[in-house]
Design an enzyme around this catalytic site. Structure first.
Site, PDB file in Angstrom:
ATOM      1  N   HIS A  79       3.330 -14.065   0.602  1.00 53.17           N
ATOM      2  CA  HIS A  79       3.638 -12.654   0.324  1.00 53.17           C
ATOM      3  C   HIS A  79       5.144 -12.503   0.604  1.00 53.17           C
ATOM      4  O   HIS A  79       5.543 -11.902   1.606  1.00 53.17           O
ATOM      5  CB  HIS A  79       2.794 -11.779   1.242  1.00 53.17           C
ATOM      6  CG  HIS A  79       2.747 -10.330   0.868  1.00 53.17           C
ATOM      7  ND1 HIS A  79       3.587  -9.762  -0.079  1.00 53.17           N
ATOM      8  CD2 HIS A  79       1.950  -9.326   1.321  1.00 53.17           C
ATOM      9  CE1 HIS A  79       3.311  -8.479  -0.174  1.00 53.17           C
ATOM     10  NE2 HIS A  79       2.315  -8.191   0.658  1.00 53.17           N
ATOM     11  N   ARG A  83      -0.268  -9.287  -7.947  1.00 49.30           N
ATOM     12  CA  ARG A  83      -1.088  -9.593  -6.766  1.00 49.30           C
ATOM     13  C   ARG A  83      -2.424 -10.128  -7.284  1.00 49.30           C
ATOM     14  O   ARG A  83      -3.061  -9.510  -8.141  1.00 49.30           O
ATOM     15  CB  ARG A  83      -1.317  -8.356  -5.907  1.00 49.30           C
ATOM     16  CG  ARG A  83      -2.362  -8.639  -4.826  1.00 49.30           C
ATOM     17  CD  ARG A  83      -2.429  -7.587  -3.766  1.00 49.30           C
ATOM     18  NE  ARG A  83      -1.253  -7.632  -2.904  1.00 49.30           N
ATOM     19  CZ  ARG A  83      -1.165  -6.961  -1.758  1.00 49.30           C
ATOM     20  NH1 ARG A  83      -2.162  -6.220  -1.339  1.00 49.30           N
ATOM     21  NH2 ARG A  83      -0.077  -7.034  -1.022  1.00 49.30           N
ATOM     22  N   LYS A 122     -13.046  -9.639 -19.961  1.00 47.68           N
ATOM     23  CA  LYS A 122     -13.518 -10.222 -21.232  1.00 47.68           C
ATOM     24  C   LYS A 122     -13.283 -11.719 -21.280  1.00 47.68           C
ATOM     25  O   LYS A 122     -13.354 -12.337 -22.327  1.00 47.68           O
ATOM     26  CB  LYS A 122     -12.780  -9.556 -22.408  1.00 47.68           C
ATOM     27  CG  LYS A 122     -12.934  -8.061 -22.457  1.00 47.68           C
ATOM     28  CD  LYS A 122     -12.161  -7.533 -23.674  1.00 47.68           C
ATOM     29  CE  LYS A 122     -12.036  -6.026 -23.613  1.00 47.68           C
ATOM     30  NZ  LYS A 122     -11.117  -5.534 -24.652  1.00 47.68           N
ATOM     31  N   ARG A 173       0.595  -0.290   0.306  1.00 45.39           N
ATOM     32  CA  ARG A 173       2.041  -0.358   0.517  1.00 45.39           C
ATOM     33  C   ARG A 173       2.775  -1.129  -0.572  1.00 45.39           C
ATOM     34  O   ARG A 173       3.782  -0.673  -1.115  1.00 45.39           O
ATOM     35  CB  ARG A 173       2.354  -1.027   1.857  1.00 45.39           C
ATOM     36  CG  ARG A 173       2.263  -0.117   3.039  1.00 45.39           C
ATOM     37  CD  ARG A 173       1.820  -0.891   4.248  1.00 45.39           C
ATOM     38  NE  ARG A 173       0.418  -1.247   4.083  1.00 45.39           N
ATOM     39  CZ  ARG A 173      -0.595  -0.449   4.419  1.00 45.39           C
ATOM     40  NH1 ARG A 173      -0.357   0.681   4.989  1.00 45.39           N
ATOM     41  NH2 ARG A 173      -1.856  -0.796   4.186  1.00 45.39           N
ATOM     42  N   THR A 174       2.288  -2.322  -0.877  1.00 47.92           N
ATOM     43  CA  THR A 174       3.049  -3.179  -1.784  1.00 47.92           C
ATOM     44  C   THR A 174       3.143  -2.553  -3.172  1.00 47.92           C
ATOM     45  O   THR A 174       4.232  -2.426  -3.738  1.00 47.92           O
ATOM     46  CB  THR A 174       2.418  -4.587  -1.845  1.00 47.92           C
ATOM     47  OG1 THR A 174       2.276  -5.070  -0.514  1.00 47.92           O
ATOM     48  CG2 THR A 174       3.283  -5.545  -2.651  1.00 47.92           C
TER      49      THR A 174
HETATM   50  C1  NCD Z   1      -0.831  -7.505   3.757  1.00 50.92           C
HETATM   51  C2  NCD Z   1      -1.368  -8.333   2.601  1.00 50.92           C
HETATM   52  O1  NCD Z   1      -1.785  -7.773   1.581  1.00 50.92           O
HETATM   53  O2  NCD Z   1      -1.332  -9.546   2.743  1.00 50.92           O
HETATM   54  N1  NCD Z   1      -0.694  -6.147   3.442  1.00 50.92           N
HETATM   55  C3  NCD Z   1       0.504  -5.717   2.945  1.00 50.92           C
HETATM   56  O3  NCD Z   1       0.873  -6.069   1.856  1.00 50.92           O
HETATM   57  N2  NCD Z   1       1.280  -4.972   3.735  1.00 50.92           N
HETATM   58  C4  NCD Z   1      -1.569  -7.713   5.035  1.00 50.92           C
HETATM   59  C5  NCD Z   1      -3.057  -7.572   5.043  1.00 50.92           C
HETATM   60  O4  NCD Z   1      -3.703  -7.210   4.058  1.00 50.92           O
HETATM   61  O5  NCD Z   1      -3.609  -7.811   6.116  1.00 50.92           O
END
Ligand code: NCD
Length: 325
Positions: free
Chosen positions: A139, A111, A90, A60-61
Site C-alpha cells: 500500500h 485497489r 461477466k 480513506r484511500t
Molecule cells: C489500510 C488498508 O486498506 O490496508 N487502510 C487504509 O488504507 N488506511 C489498513 C487496514 O485496512 O487495516
C-alpha cells in the site's frame, strides 16, 4: 516515475523532493482553497481524469484520492465496488478492464484483493497505475503518508525508534512502510534507526521484508507482546488491526495483549506519536484520541496532501508553485 506499485521502486532523490513538495502544498492548503496561496494548485489538473477502480472496501484511500483530484480541478470516474459493478462479474479479466479504462482517463487508482494485481495492471496499462492496496502485498501511498507524518513531526531528528504492532504478516501498510524505512536507512532522509516488531508468531512479518530490514542496517528487535519498556523506548508507536478478512486467516484477532491501554500509553515519551492507518478495532481504544501523542487523524488527512502531490507529479503538472517561506 510512471507507475507506483511498491515503495521498493522509489528513488531516494525523488522522495527527498516529494516530502518537501507535500509540505509546501499542505501549507498552501491551510490558507484555504480560495486563497492566493492555493492559486497555483486550483486548476492544475483541469481536463485530467482519474479512474478509480476499487475491488475492495475503502474509506480513506478512495475518498482522499477523489478529493485530491477534485481539489486540483480534475475529474473522477470509477466504481467503489468494482467486484460487483464492473465487467469482472461477466468474467472479464483485470488486464482487459485496465486496458479499456486506460482509454477513458489519465491515471488509474487500483485497489484489489489479489496480491500482485497492481503489478499485473501496470504491465498492460497505457496510463500510470497507482497501487491503492493489493491484497496482503503493499500500500505504497499509505507508506508515503505515514513517512510524511513522521517526517513533519520529527523534522530535525534522526535515530528514532519505531514500534510496529499487530498483523505484520498481512498488513500491507506495514510492508510498504518497512520497505521505505529500509530504503532510506543509509541516506540523509533516514529517521529511523531501530524497529521493534510486536506480533504473535503466526502474524509475524514476512521473511523477505524482515531480511531486507535487517540487511539495511536498521536495528531490529522482536517482541511478542506490549510492555512498558517497549513503550518507553518508542518515538513512533504504529499499531494496526488484525486483517481478519484475509483468506489465509489462521487466527481471528491479535487479542488483548496488543491493546493500547491507558497504562501502556502513559509510558510513552511525551514527544512520541501514535499512528494507525485506520480503520481501527479494539487495539486502539477511543479514549486514546485525547492524548497529545495521538496523530492518526492528522495522519489520515495527510493522505490528501500526499495524494495531491503524487497526482501532480505523476501527471506532470507540478509547475512548482513558489514555496511558502
Ligand atoms: C489500510 C488498508 O486498506 O490496508 N487502510 C487504509 O488504507 N488506511 C489498513 C487496514 O485496512 O487495516
Amino acid at each position: 516515475m510512471k507507475h507506483l506499485i511498491t515503495t521498493e521502486d522509489l528513488p531516494v532523490a525523488w522522495l527527498d523532493n516529494f516530502l518537501t513538495e507535500v509540505h509546501h502544498l499542505k501549507q498552501a492548503y491551510k490558507h484555504g482553497t480560495q486563497s492566493e496561496a492555493w492559486e497555483p494548485y486550483r486548476n492544475a489538473l483541469a481536463n485530467k481524469i482519474l479512474v478509480s477502480l476499487f475491488y475492495e472496501p475503502s474509506t480513506r484511500t478512495r475518498l482522499s484520492f477523489e478529493s485530491a483530484m477534485t481539489r486540483l480541478g480534475g475529474s473522477v470516474i470509477g466504481t467503489e465496488a468494482a467486484g460487483m459493478f464492473s465487467s469482472a462479474v461477466k468474467g472479464e479479466t483485470l488486464e482487459d478492464t485496465i486496458r479499456v479504462c486506460g482509454g477513458y482517463g489519465d491515471i488509474l487508482i487500483l485497489r484489489h484483493k489479489a496480491t500482485g494485481s497492481a503489478r499485473l495492471a501496470s504491465a498492460v496499462s497505457t496510463v500510470p497505475v497507482i497501487n491503492a492496496g493489493d491484497g496482503q502485498g503493499e500500500h505504497p501511498t499509505q507508506a508515503l503518508l505515514d513517512y510524511f507524518t513522521i517526517w513533519e513531526n520529527f523534522k530535525d531528528k534522526q535515530n528514532l525508534s519505531l514500534t510496529v504492532v499487530g498483523d505484520l504478516k498481512r498488513g500491507r501498510t506495514i510492508h510498504s512502510l518497512l520497505h521505505l524505512v529500509s530504503k532510506l536507512c543509509q541516506t540523509h532522509l533516514a529517521k529511523i534507526a531501530r524497529i521493534t516488531l510486536v506480533a504473535p508468531a503466526d502474524l509475524a512479518l514476512p521473511k523477505n521484508i524482515f531480511e531486507t530490514l535487517k540487511n539495511s542496517g536498521v536495528e531490529v528487535v522482536i517482541g511478542d507482546s506490549l510492555n512498558e519498556a517497549i513503550m518507553m523506548s518508542s518515538d513512533i508507536f504504529y499499531t494496526t488491526r488484525t486483517q481478519a478478512e484475509r483468506e489465509d486467516s489462521t487466527i481471528t484477532s491479535t487479542g488483548d495483549s496488543y491493546v493500547l491501554t491507558d497504562a501502556l500509553a502513559a509510558a510513552l515519551p511525551e514527544h512520541a506519536i501514535i499512528l494507525h492507518p485506520l480503520p481501527r478495532n479494539q487495539e486502539l481504544p477511543t479514549n486514546i484520541d485525547t492524548l497529545p501523542q495521538a496523530k492518526y487523524f492528522t495522519q489520515a488527512q495527510n493522505g490528501l496532501f500526499v495524494r495531491m502531490t503524487l497526482l501532480l507529479q505523476m501527471l506532470h503538472a507540478l509547475s512548482t508553485p513558489t514555496p511558502e517561506k
